[in-house]
Design a protein around this motif. Structure first.
Motif, PDB file in Angstrom:
ATOM      1  N   GLU A 370      -1.140   1.779  -8.198  1.00  0.00           N
ATOM      2  CA  GLU A 370      -1.759   2.722  -7.571  1.00  0.00           C
ATOM      3  C   GLU A 370      -3.489   2.151  -7.231  1.00  0.00           C
ATOM      4  OE1 GLU A 370      -3.015   7.562  -7.409  1.00  0.00           O
ATOM      5  OE2 GLU A 370      -2.219   6.526  -9.267  1.00  0.00           O
ATOM      6  N   ALA A 371      -4.161   1.807  -8.307  1.00  0.00           N
ATOM      7  CA  ALA A 371      -5.175   1.078  -8.388  1.00  0.00           C
ATOM      8  C   ALA A 371      -5.313   0.190  -7.315  1.00  0.00           C
ATOM      9  CB  ALA A 371      -5.763   0.902  -9.729  1.00  0.00           C
ATOM     10  N   ALA A 372      -4.392  -0.836  -7.573  1.00  0.00           N
ATOM     11  CA  ALA A 372      -4.388  -2.020  -6.512  1.00  0.00           C
ATOM     12  C   ALA A 372      -4.297  -1.737  -4.977  1.00  0.00           C
ATOM     13  CB  ALA A 372      -3.160  -2.729  -6.902  1.00  0.00           C
ATOM     14  N   TRP A 373      -3.374  -0.624  -4.832  1.00  0.00           N
ATOM     15  CA  TRP A 373      -3.254  -0.071  -3.377  1.00  0.00           C
ATOM     16  C   TRP A 373      -4.614   0.414  -2.984  1.00  0.00           C
ATOM     17  CZ3 TRP A 373       1.220   1.312  -0.369  1.00  0.00           C
ATOM     18  CH2 TRP A 373       0.991   2.087   0.762  1.00  0.00           C
ATOM     19  N   ASN A 374      -5.317   1.332  -3.909  1.00  0.00           N
ATOM     20  CA  ASN A 374      -6.445   2.116  -3.257  1.00  0.00           C
ATOM     21  C   ASN A 374      -7.659   0.953  -3.159  1.00  0.00           C
ATOM     22  OD1 ASN A 374      -5.101   4.453  -3.688  1.00  0.00           O
ATOM     23  ND2 ASN A 374      -6.186   5.147  -5.706  1.00  0.00           N
ATOM     24  N   ASP A 375      -7.678  -0.052  -4.084  1.00  0.00           N
ATOM     25  CA  ASP A 375      -8.610  -0.945  -3.847  1.00  0.00           C
ATOM     26  C   ASP A 375      -8.447  -1.800  -2.480  1.00  0.00           C
ATOM     27  OD1 ASP A 375      -9.838  -0.190  -6.054  1.00  0.00           O
ATOM     28  OD2 ASP A 375      -8.856  -1.847  -7.453  1.00  0.00           O
ATOM     29  N   ARG A 376      -7.293  -2.230  -2.250  1.00  0.00           N
ATOM     30  CA  ARG A 376      -6.915  -3.077  -1.026  1.00  0.00           C
ATOM     31  C   ARG A 376      -7.091  -2.031   0.206  1.00  0.00           C
ATOM     32  NH1 ARG A 376      -3.946  -7.305   0.601  1.00  0.00           N
ATOM     33  NH2 ARG A 376      -3.730  -7.372   2.859  1.00  0.00           N
ATOM     34  N   PHE A 377      -6.659  -0.982   0.024  1.00  0.00           N
ATOM     35  CA  PHE A 377      -6.834   0.015   1.264  1.00  0.00           C
ATOM     36  C   PHE A 377      -8.436   0.349   1.514  1.00  0.00           C
ATOM     37  CE2 PHE A 377      -7.089   3.796   3.955  1.00  0.00           C
ATOM     38  CZ  PHE A 377      -6.055   3.672   4.737  1.00  0.00           C
ATOM     39  N   GLU A 378      -8.980   0.272   0.622  1.00  0.00           N
ATOM     40  CA  GLU A 378     -10.466   0.608   0.962  1.00  0.00           C
ATOM     41  C   GLU A 378     -11.359  -0.755   1.409  1.00  0.00           C
ATOM     42  OE1 GLU A 378     -14.580   2.459  -0.955  1.00  0.00           O
ATOM     43  OE2 GLU A 378     -12.932   2.350  -2.349  1.00  0.00           O
ATOM     44  N   ALA A 379     -10.792  -1.639   1.073  1.00  0.00           N
ATOM     45  CA  ALA A 379     -11.257  -3.144   1.741  1.00  0.00           C
ATOM     46  C   ALA A 379     -10.901  -3.385   3.043  1.00  0.00           C
ATOM     47  CB  ALA A 379     -10.919  -4.260   0.763  1.00  0.00           C
ATOM     48  N   ASP A 380      -9.474  -2.973   3.164  1.00  0.00           N
ATOM     49  CA  ASP A 380      -9.265  -3.250   4.659  1.00  0.00           C
ATOM     50  C   ASP A 380      -9.454  -2.214   5.680  1.00  0.00           C
ATOM     51  OD1 ASP A 380      -7.897  -5.270   3.575  1.00  0.00           O
ATOM     52  OD2 ASP A 380      -5.907  -4.843   4.241  1.00  0.00           O
ATOM     53  N   PHE A 381      -9.660  -1.027   5.422  1.00  0.00           N
ATOM     54  CA  PHE A 381      -9.736   0.066   6.016  1.00  0.00           C
ATOM     55  C   PHE A 381     -11.150   0.971   5.984  1.00  0.00           C
ATOM     56  CE2 PHE A 381      -5.458  -0.449   5.673  1.00  0.00           C
ATOM     57  CZ  PHE A 381      -4.978  -0.469   7.142  1.00  0.00           C
ATOM     58  N   GLY A 382     -11.941   0.571   4.943  1.00  0.00           N
ATOM     59  CA  GLY A 382     -13.249   1.154   5.034  1.00  0.00           C
ATOM     60  C   GLY A 382     -13.229   2.471   4.308  1.00  0.00           C
ATOM     61  N   VAL A 383     -12.341   3.002   3.875  1.00  0.00           N
ATOM     62  CA  VAL A 383     -12.126   4.683   3.702  1.00  0.00           C
ATOM     63  C   VAL A 383     -11.257   4.740   2.172  1.00  0.00           C
ATOM     64  CG1 VAL A 383     -11.165   6.609   4.215  1.00  0.00           C
ATOM     65  CG2 VAL A 383     -11.661   5.117   6.131  1.00  0.00           C
ATOM     66  N   ALA A 384     -11.726   5.256   1.382  1.00  0.00           N
ATOM     67  CA  ALA A 384     -11.255   5.637   0.043  1.00  0.00           C
ATOM     68  C   ALA A 384     -10.114   6.652   0.154  1.00  0.00           C
ATOM     69  CB  ALA A 384     -12.412   6.135  -0.847  1.00  0.00           C
ATOM     70  N   VAL A 385      -8.839   6.003  -0.605  1.00  0.00           N
ATOM     71  CA  VAL A 385      -7.598   7.202  -0.572  1.00  0.00           C
ATOM     72  C   VAL A 385      -8.143   8.280  -1.598  1.00  0.00           C
ATOM     73  CG1 VAL A 385      -5.421   7.128  -1.223  1.00  0.00           C
ATOM     74  CG2 VAL A 385      -6.105   5.022  -0.517  1.00  0.00           C
ATOM     75  N   ASP A 386      -7.894   9.576  -0.884  1.00  0.00           N
ATOM     76  CA  ASP A 386      -8.231  10.638  -1.420  1.00  0.00           C
ATOM     77  C   ASP A 386      -7.204  11.331  -2.239  1.00  0.00           C
ATOM     78  OD1 ASP A 386      -6.285  11.267   0.751  1.00  0.00           O
ATOM     79  OD2 ASP A 386      -7.522  12.972   1.499  1.00  0.00           O
ATOM     80  N   ARG A 387      -5.792  10.846  -2.025  1.00  0.00           N
ATOM     81  CA  ARG A 387      -4.612  11.478  -2.890  1.00  0.00           C
ATOM     82  C   ARG A 387      -3.365  10.478  -2.521  1.00  0.00           C
ATOM     83  NH1 ARG A 387      -5.126  15.063   1.453  1.00  0.00           N
ATOM     84  NH2 ARG A 387      -3.236  15.503   2.682  1.00  0.00           N
ATOM     85  N   PRO A 388      -2.531  10.610  -3.860  1.00  0.00           N
ATOM     86  CA  PRO A 388      -1.551   9.670  -3.630  1.00  0.00           C
ATOM     87  C   PRO A 388      -0.653   9.802  -2.472  1.00  0.00           C
ATOM     88  CG  PRO A 388      -1.826  10.476  -5.869  1.00  0.00           C
ATOM     89  CD  PRO A 388      -2.703  11.161  -4.898  1.00  0.00           C
ATOM     90  N   SER A 389      -0.301  11.137  -2.090  1.00  0.00           N
ATOM     91  CA  SER A 389       0.477  11.143  -0.628  1.00  0.00           C
ATOM     92  C   SER A 389      -0.089  10.469   0.549  1.00  0.00           C
ATOM     93  CB  SER A 389       0.729  12.516  -0.588  1.00  0.00           C
ATOM     94  OG  SER A 389      -0.507  13.490  -0.129  1.00  0.00           O
ATOM     95  N   ASN A 390      -1.435  10.310   0.430  1.00  0.00           N
ATOM     96  CA  ASN A 390      -1.900   9.379   1.523  1.00  0.00           C
ATOM     97  C   ASN A 390      -2.166   7.956   1.319  1.00  0.00           C
ATOM     98  OD1 ASN A 390      -2.292  11.518   3.377  1.00  0.00           O
ATOM     99  ND2 ASN A 390      -4.383  12.265   2.681  1.00  0.00           N
ATOM    100  N   GLY A 391      -1.643   7.636  -0.070  1.00  0.00           N
ATOM    101  CA  GLY A 391      -1.776   6.364  -0.424  1.00  0.00           C
ATOM    102  C   GLY A 391      -0.408   5.676  -0.871  1.00  0.00           C
ATOM    103  N   VAL A 392      -0.272   5.569  -2.317  1.00  0.00           N
ATOM    104  CA  VAL A 392       0.723   4.502  -2.627  1.00  0.00           C
ATOM    105  C   VAL A 392       1.990   5.508  -2.563  1.00  0.00           C
ATOM    106  CG1 VAL A 392       0.566   5.344  -5.055  1.00  0.00           C
ATOM    107  CG2 VAL A 392       1.650   3.151  -4.700  1.00  0.00           C
ATOM    108  N   LEU A 393       2.008   6.850  -2.396  1.00  0.00           N
ATOM    109  CA  LEU A 393       3.246   7.536  -2.459  1.00  0.00           C
ATOM    110  C   LEU A 393       3.776   7.838  -0.964  1.00  0.00           C
ATOM    111  CD1 LEU A 393       3.032   9.937  -5.271  1.00  0.00           C
ATOM    112  CD2 LEU A 393       4.393   8.226  -5.191  1.00  0.00           C
ATOM    113  N   GLN A 394       3.080   7.488  -0.073  1.00  0.00           N
ATOM    114  CA  GLN A 394       3.609   7.714   1.386  1.00  0.00           C
ATOM    115  C   GLN A 394       4.727   7.342   1.861  1.00  0.00           C
ATOM    116  OE1 GLN A 394       1.126   5.571   4.918  1.00  0.00           O
ATOM    117  NE2 GLN A 394      -0.132   5.633   3.236  1.00  0.00           N
ATOM    118  N   ASP A 395       5.159   6.142   1.381  1.00  0.00           N
ATOM    119  CA  ASP A 395       6.399   5.683   2.125  1.00  0.00           C
ATOM    120  C   ASP A 395       7.494   5.693   1.105  1.00  0.00           C
ATOM    121  OD1 ASP A 395       5.616   4.203   4.262  1.00  0.00           O
ATOM    122  OD2 ASP A 395       4.204   3.078   3.267  1.00  0.00           O
ATOM    123  N   VAL A 396       8.975   5.824   1.469  1.00  0.00           N
ATOM    124  CA  VAL A 396       9.952   5.711   0.899  1.00  0.00           C
ATOM    125  C   VAL A 396      10.626   4.671   0.351  1.00  0.00           C
ATOM    126  CG1 VAL A 396      11.477   5.998   2.913  1.00  0.00           C
ATOM    127  CG2 VAL A 396      12.181   7.320   0.604  1.00  0.00           C
TER     128      VAL A 396
END
Length: 490
Positions: A370-396
């Motif tokens: 989860e931390a790795a996802w959030n760090d990478r997403f913010e680095a790539d997209f310039g936005v901090a992940v606000d909750r897991p369903s918008n981050g690491v939990l979004q894909d099945v």
């Protein structure tokens, strides 16, 4: 009965049983009672045990050895595919195959609940179990070679991580430059309002039929994560609805119709044979992505879609088809991959590709994901992940053990770029049909050049034969720059 005839009779029964197993998965995602999950996990494991036993039956090897070489392309393709499945299945212990089926079936429900509750910690122990099992399976398949490469073969035979990494590295600079230029420009007006979910489903079914999906051999239902299932005479798709975003339903449907149409359009002579299904997930994704993007998000198609949406929902806040076209292609750094615009979509995939390779190689563990996802997403997209369903939990995908699947989405986009360029050359008046909701010229070209052949050629040969050239990322990037450059004036 010849060895080939005996082998094909056996293979047809195996294919039929695999379709039954797939129907169990479809039911689980659409209609199964929630409390039935533990029983369904046992049923799924039982089916996988039967299938694994059939795929590794020594008679398959004996029949393969007894069949003489033949120049017939259908026989050769069936033998190639059966031999590949037989050799791979023999490397995986039966108990491990059944346990993966059981655990991933249970994991789907755990993931869905954790996603709904935004609780990655509740899902992490189950995901850890899935990852451990898939690492074992990957190691067995690799037999000393690269584990992730071995996993890729389930989805894109012939692909390697090194090859994909090099392609993605070539794509990233142009994607980032385009994104940067576009985001500096004012965004077009977004579609706003409340849109009846029943009306969304009616429009989704209408659009599915417009794109050639045969409802006599299929159906459209709702699921948490849209997917398609089946082949031949029973090909089912799902979508989802959001009262504030009808594009979610509409374009999920068109995407899955691309998958479904591929399976429906394979030549009927190949029904329930190894050749009678899509050749790879990359080629499959090329169909869903070209339906969704190059056709469904085109300026010409927006001219037809605009009055259809007015009829379904009433007056829109967008004044005309041109405004709808701009809204459909509005660029923004959103969280959700399946809702991402074409500029950002592949950046979502590149991130997942890197993370799952690290997971399989043990450079990353589930507790740190989860931390790795959030760090990478913010680095790539310039936005901090606000909750897991918008981050690491979004894909099945990871919950059901689909490691090696994600890169085929971008590979499918690359293939779609090549196919679109070839289609434009072959069908010069394509936009005339799109503007009146006549998708026949486009879908018939895809049926004749790609879909009808099923697994007759290898994935790369399928695209090369359809396009006349080896697959390259250049047509996709050229298309994106031309389209969004025009929309945003960059």
């Amino acid at each position: 009965m010849s060895a080939y005839d005996a082998l094909m009779e056996y293979a047809r029964t195996t294919q039929a049983l695999a379709q039954v197993a797939g129907r169990l998965g479809w039911d689980q995602e659409t209609m199964m009672p929630r409390a039935a999950a533990p029983q369904r996990a046992e049923e799924t494991a039982a089916m996988e045990s039967v299938l694994h036993a059939r795929r590794t039956d020594p008679r398959v090897g004996e029949w393969l050895a007894a069949v003489p070489e033949d120049d017939d392309p259908v026989r050769a393709a069936n033998l190639r595919l059966i031999r590949r499945e037989y050799e791979r299945a023999r490397k995986v212990p039966a108990r491990l195959a059944a346990e993966i089926a059981r655990v991933t079936s249970m994991a789907q429900g755990v993931w869905a609940k954790a996603r709904a509750e935004d609780d990655f910690a509740a899902f992490a122990p189950t995901l850890k179990e899935v990852v451990a099992l898939k690492r074992k399976e990957g190691a067995a398949l690799a037999d000393g070679a690269d584990v992730y490469d071995a996993m890729l073969q389930d989805f894109e035979p012939g692909a390697t991580a090194a090859e994909l990494e090099a392609m993605f590295a070539r794509m990233r600079p142009r994607l980032v430059a385009l994104r940067t230029a576009v985001l500096e420009r004012p965004a077009p007006t977004a579609l706003t309002g409340t849109f009846d979910e029943g009306a969304q489903m009616r429009l989704a079914r209408h659009v599915a039929k417009t794109f050639g999906y045969d409802m006599a051999r299929g159906r459209v239902d709702k699921a948490v994560h849209p997917f398609s299932s089946g082949s031949g005479l029973d090909v089912r798709i799902t979508t989802r609805t959001n009262p504030h975003d009808p594009f979610n339903s509409l374009y999920s449907t068109i995407h899955e119709v691309g998958h479904g149409a591929y399976e429906q359009n394979i030549h009927p002579d190949h029904l329930l044979t190894p050749v009678g299904q899509g050749v790879s997930m990359g080629v499959h994704e090329s169909q869903s992505r070209i339906y969704e993007n190059q056709l469904g998000r085109s300026q010409a198609f927006a001219r037809w879609l605009y009055p259809q949406m007015q009829q379904a929902f009433g007056a829109l806040n967008l004044p005309d088809p041109e405004a709808l076209y701009a809204a459909i292609n509005r660029v923004g750094a959103g969280y959700i991959r399946t809702e991402a615009d074409e500029v950002h979509y592949n950046l979502h995939i590149l991130m997942r590709f890197d993370l799952e390779r690290d997971l399989i190689a043990r450079r990353l563990e589930v507790e740190d994901l989860e931390a790795a996802w959030n760090d990478r997403f913010e680095a790539d997209f310039g936005v901090a992940v606000d909750r897991p369903s918008n981050g690491v939990l979004q894909d099945v995908h990871w919950s059901v053990g689909l490691f090696g699947y994600f890169p085929t989405y971008t590979l499918g986009n690359v293939y779609a770029g090549c196919l679109h360029a070839a289609m434009r050359r072959a069908v010069p008046d394509l936009d005339v049909g799109l503007a009146i909701g006549d998708l026949t010229p486009a879908t018939e070209w895809l049926r004749d050049t790609v879909q009808g052949h099923g697994g007759l050629q290898t994935p790369r040969e399928t695209i090369r034969q359809a396009c006349g050239d080896a697959p390259s990322e250049a047509p996709l990037l050229d298309y994106l720059e031309q389209k969004f450059g025009g929309l945003y004036g960059v």
